[in-house]
Structure formats: C-alpha cells, structure tokens
Scaffold this active site. Structure first.
Site, PDB file in Angstrom:
ATOM      1  N   TYR A  82       0.847  -1.203   0.000  1.00  8.55           N
ATOM      2  CA  TYR A  82       0.000   0.000   0.000  1.00  8.55           C
ATOM      3  C   TYR A  82       0.876   1.245   0.000  1.00  8.55           C
ATOM      4  CZ  TYR A  82      -3.956  -2.954   1.408  1.00  8.55           C
ATOM      5  OH  TYR A  82      -4.946  -3.913   1.471  1.00  8.55           O
ATOM      6  N   ILE A  83       0.472   2.201  -0.814  1.00  9.47           N
ATOM      7  CA  ILE A  83       1.167   3.481  -0.900  1.00  9.47           C
ATOM      8  C   ILE A  83       0.154   4.583  -0.615  1.00  9.47           C
ATOM      9  CG2 ILE A  83       2.599   4.984  -2.342  1.00  9.47           C
ATOM     10  CD1 ILE A  83       3.694   2.063  -1.886  1.00  9.47           C
ATOM     11  N   GLY A  93       6.222   2.542  -4.570  1.00  8.28           N
ATOM     12  CA  GLY A  93       5.750   1.192  -4.879  1.00  8.28           C
ATOM     13  C   GLY A  93       6.847   0.354  -5.516  1.00  8.28           C
ATOM     14  N   LYS A  94       7.584   0.946  -6.420  1.00 11.70           N
ATOM     15  CA  LYS A  94       8.694   0.247  -7.081  1.00 11.70           C
ATOM     16  C   LYS A  94       9.748  -0.169  -6.063  1.00 11.70           C
ATOM     17  CE  LYS A  94      12.198   0.856 -10.644  1.00 11.70           C
ATOM     18  NZ  LYS A  94      12.787   1.756 -11.633  1.00 11.70           N
ATOM     19  N   ASN A 120      -9.307  -4.409 -10.069  1.00 15.01           N
ATOM     20  CA  ASN A 120      -8.271  -3.434  -9.737  1.00 15.01           C
ATOM     21  C   ASN A 120      -7.228  -3.429 -10.858  1.00 15.01           C
ATOM     22  OD1 ASN A 120      -6.353  -1.749  -8.640  1.00 15.01           O
ATOM     23  ND2 ASN A 120      -6.316  -2.757  -6.642  1.00 15.01           N
ATOM     24  N   ASN A 122      -5.370  -1.035 -12.231  1.00 13.60           N
ATOM     25  CA  ASN A 122      -4.078  -0.358 -12.027  1.00 13.60           C
ATOM     26  C   ASN A 122      -3.089  -1.287 -11.341  1.00 13.60           C
ATOM     27  OD1 ASN A 122      -4.917   2.032 -13.214  1.00 13.60           O
ATOM     28  ND2 ASN A 122      -5.569   2.946 -11.282  1.00 13.60           N
ATOM     29  N   TYR A 127       1.606  -5.149 -11.283  1.00 13.93           N
ATOM     30  CA  TYR A 127       2.146  -6.481 -11.024  1.00 13.93           C
ATOM     31  C   TYR A 127       2.610  -7.158 -12.318  1.00 13.93           C
ATOM     32  CZ  TYR A 127       0.171  -5.820  -6.385  1.00 13.93           C
ATOM     33  OH  TYR A 127      -0.135  -5.333  -5.146  1.00 13.93           O
ATOM     34  N   LYS A 129       3.952  -5.723 -14.865  1.00  7.66           N
ATOM     35  CA  LYS A 129       5.265  -5.155 -15.191  1.00  7.66           C
ATOM     36  C   LYS A 129       6.381  -5.819 -14.396  1.00  7.66           C
ATOM     37  CE  LYS A 129       3.525  -0.613 -16.467  1.00  7.66           C
ATOM     38  NZ  LYS A 129       3.437   0.808 -16.089  1.00  7.66           N
TER      39      LYS A 129
END
Length: 156
Positions: A82-83, A93-94, A120, A122, A127, A129
């Site tokens: 979570y961000i 997040g990265k 979800n 986005n 994920y 990627k």
C-alpha cells in the site's frame, strides 16, 4: 502504518463498495489488535517506506500454505503493498516491490504470489510489469459481498 492502510484502501475501493461493506472490512482487517497480531506472526515480514516521520507506504510478506497445492510449499505471499496517495507515482511502490523480490530471493523462496481484485486494473498492470502472471482465483469477502481476487505468481 494503520492510517496508510485505511486511507489507501478507502482511496482505492470506496467508490466501488458500499459504505457498510467498507466499514465491516476496515474494522476487522485494520483494527489495531489485528495489525499487532500480524506484526508478530511467525513468517511475517513488514517493511515501511518513510519520508521524515510520515509513512509513505508499506509492504507485508507472509508465509502461507494457501497455494501450496498449486505452487508447492516454498512460497511467500505478498499480502499487502500500500502506498499513501500523497506518495503515489514517486517510485515508492517500485522500491517496496523490489524489496519484496529481494527478500524472497535471498531467502530462497521458489515463488512469490499475491491476490489482487479482478477489477483493480491499475494494480494488475503494476504487477504485470514485475512479471506476475495469473494462476488462479479465490473469493475475497468484502463485508457481505464475495468478490473475486486473481491469484498472481512470479517465479524467483
């Protein structure tokens, strides 16, 4: 951390769930007692990303037997990533995802896996990627609404 979890969850899911179901979920999943239990749970790992005294985001990994029948016993679950909205699109997040991959690799897990809500999009793109692929589904109970989570995996 609790505030980031609640705020992130509300920001992401409040528009597509009833207030009653959101309240029921948040009161259970993010109670102070529940979060403390998770912190001390064997096989659990928690990482915080902070800027000054603010928690920008967090990551929780845990050992779980939920997918052992599909992936074998040597797995770790990325249960939460979570961000806070103030820190989104700033590579937090990265950074946390890289920490999850590094931890799982260093500890010789064969797979890292997670559940993500089927709507979800986005999160699914994020994920994807990182090399996660769908391998199943399970029900995620949101109050009185049974929702479908996709199970995603990544080989380490």
């Amino acid at each position: 951390m609790r505030e980031v979890a609640i705020q992130s969850y509300v920001d992401t899911f409040a528009d597509v769930n009833t207030p009653e179901n959101m309240a029921a979920f948040l009161n259970d999943a993010y109670s102070q007692r529940k979060l403390e239990e998770e912190f001390y749970q064997p096989g659990s790992k928690l990482y915080l990303a902070c800027e000054g005294d603010r928690v920008a985001g967090f990551l929780r990994l845990r050992i779980s037997e939920e997918v052992a029948d599909k992936l074998g016993p040597n797995t770790i679950e990325l249960q939460r990533l979570y961000i806070h909205k103030d820190f989104q699109n700033q590579k937090v997040g990265k950074m946390l995802m890289q920490k999850a991959i590094d931890y799982a690799s260093e500890n010789k897990f064969e797979w890292i896996w997670l559940g993500v809500w089927e709507q979800n999009f986005n999160a699914q793109r994020f994920y994807s990627k990182w090399g996660f692929e769908k391998f199943g589904e399970h029900v995620f109970q949101m109050g009185d609404d049974p929702q479908i989570d996709w199970l995603l995996k990544r080989k380490l």
